[in-house]
Design an enzyme around this catalytic site. Structure first.
Site: not given
Ligand code: C2G
Length: 154
Positions: A46, A48
């Site tokens: 991704k 990332k």
């Molecule tokens: N999140 C949140 N509030 C924030 C930051 C993040 O509610 N201020 C939530 C995101 O919406 C997500 C979760 O925390 O549901 C994890 O966020 P990330 O670690 O950024 O995950 P992501 O890269 O979005 O990975 O298959 C799906 C992926 O694995 C999602």
């Protein structure tokens, strides 16, 4: 009474209050919370890059009180398999994913919860970069001053 299993996925890099709030809210929707933590290889796919390696991120998530099980997330296609394998009732993500997993509605309930405002791992990373850069130029300036002083004594 059938246990209500809740499932979510994330990177959870530089674990912060936004991650915690989401996991707590998801647990409140059911009896048992399973969290898929994306592996470094999956994230590389991704484009990332995380600061904290997978082994540490999943250990942190595994030890969050409201989390009952943490599993590695290795592929996008894994969700359908996990929903069936763990007999999931609710699949949930933060609102930044709204609509992205609606195809799973044929297998279980799908919810998108509000994100916690003003906190994200990306912001923390960017801040560190800025600090780093300004720090480096400050250091350079100080070094120039020091070497000009040293030069006077040679
Ligand atoms: N999140 C949140 N509030 C924030 C930051 C993040 O509610 N201020 C939530 C995101 O919406 C997500 C979760 O925390 O549901 C994890 O966020 P990330 O670690 O950024 O995950 P992501 O890269 O979005 O990975 O298959 C799906 C992926 O694995 C999602």
């Amino acid at each position: 009474m059938k246990k209500k299993i809740v499932l979510t996925y994330g990177t959870f890099d530089l674990f912060h209050i936004g991650h915690l709030n989401l996991l707590r809210r998801l647990k409140e929707l059911g009896d048992y919370l399973i969290v898929g933590v994306s592996t470094d290889e999956f994230n590389a796919g991704k484009n990332k890059q995380t600061i904290i390696p997978f082994e540490d991120r999943i250990e942190i998530v595994r030890n969050i009180k409201c989390v009952d099980m943490a599993i590695p997330e290795e592929a996008w296609s894994q969700k359908v398999v996990d929903i069936d394998e763990y007999d999931v009732s609710i699949f949930g993500m933060g609102h930044d994913w709204a609509g992205k997993f609606d195809e799973l509605k044929k297998l279980c309930d799908v919810v998108y919860l509000p994100r916690t405002p003003n906190v994200s791992s990306t912001d923390v990373k960017n801040l560190l970069k800025v600090l780093d850069r300004s720090h480096i130029s400050d250091l350079k300036q100080a070094l120039d001053i020091i070497s000009s002083i040293v030069d006077r004594f040679e």
